[in-house]
Design a protein around this motif. Sequence first.
Motif: not given
Length: 232
Positions: A158-165, A177-186, A189-200
């Motif tokens: 997972i860390e490898t995928l996050l670094a390259a996305c 719930v960590y560590p998943a809660a920190g994936f967006a920030e990781e 930091i690696a340069g990715a755009r982030t998108l949330e699709l959620n009920l709220e």
Amino acid sequence: MNIVILTGAGVSAESGLGTFREKDGLWTKYDLNEVATPQGFARNPALVHDFYNARRANCRGAAPNAAHHALARLQAGYTKGSVSLITQNVDDLHERGGATGVIHMHGELSRALCAACGHRWDAPQAMAPEDPCPACGAQATRPDIVWFGEFPYHMERIETLLAACDLFVSIGTSGNVYPAAGFAEEARIAGARTLELNLEPSEGMIPFDEARYGPATRIVPDWVEELLAGQA
């Protein structure tokens, strides 16, 4: 563009699989300390097996919804990069919806684990404390689920995928719930755009670059169709 998608309980809620916070859901009938921790299993393995037998039956009776099917279409139809699917869910609805290579960071209801020797196998529909391990014979079988206090599976991958996305997408997860809660920030930091699709809005402290809110069965297919149409 390499896309990494994280899904949580919200993507399966409309299939009838409840979230932790759902009123009158399966989780509300049990103390999580007793059924979702190694200590609880040591105290009362029969109770834990009963809980996961009920979850396994609940999962068996559920069907993948439009969000699961849409993510499978994205995997199959996206041609401008890779689509990696990570889930916090222990159900198999992504796979039954057509997705492949799903990374189950919290384990799978359909799998069993021997606490004595570490052997894994396909779980029967009902498990019991006296079930012997098919590899070593020990009566130490448990659901192959990551419980509270245990380390999630596949973290190096997972860390490898996050670094390259290039795009990180969080779907139907609470963000607390960590560590998943920190994936967006990781990913950020690696340069990715982030998108949330959620009920709220999720409870994470880091804002997403873009967010869309509504039922997963509506907003996920809409986003997928936009992305696939944009390839033309």
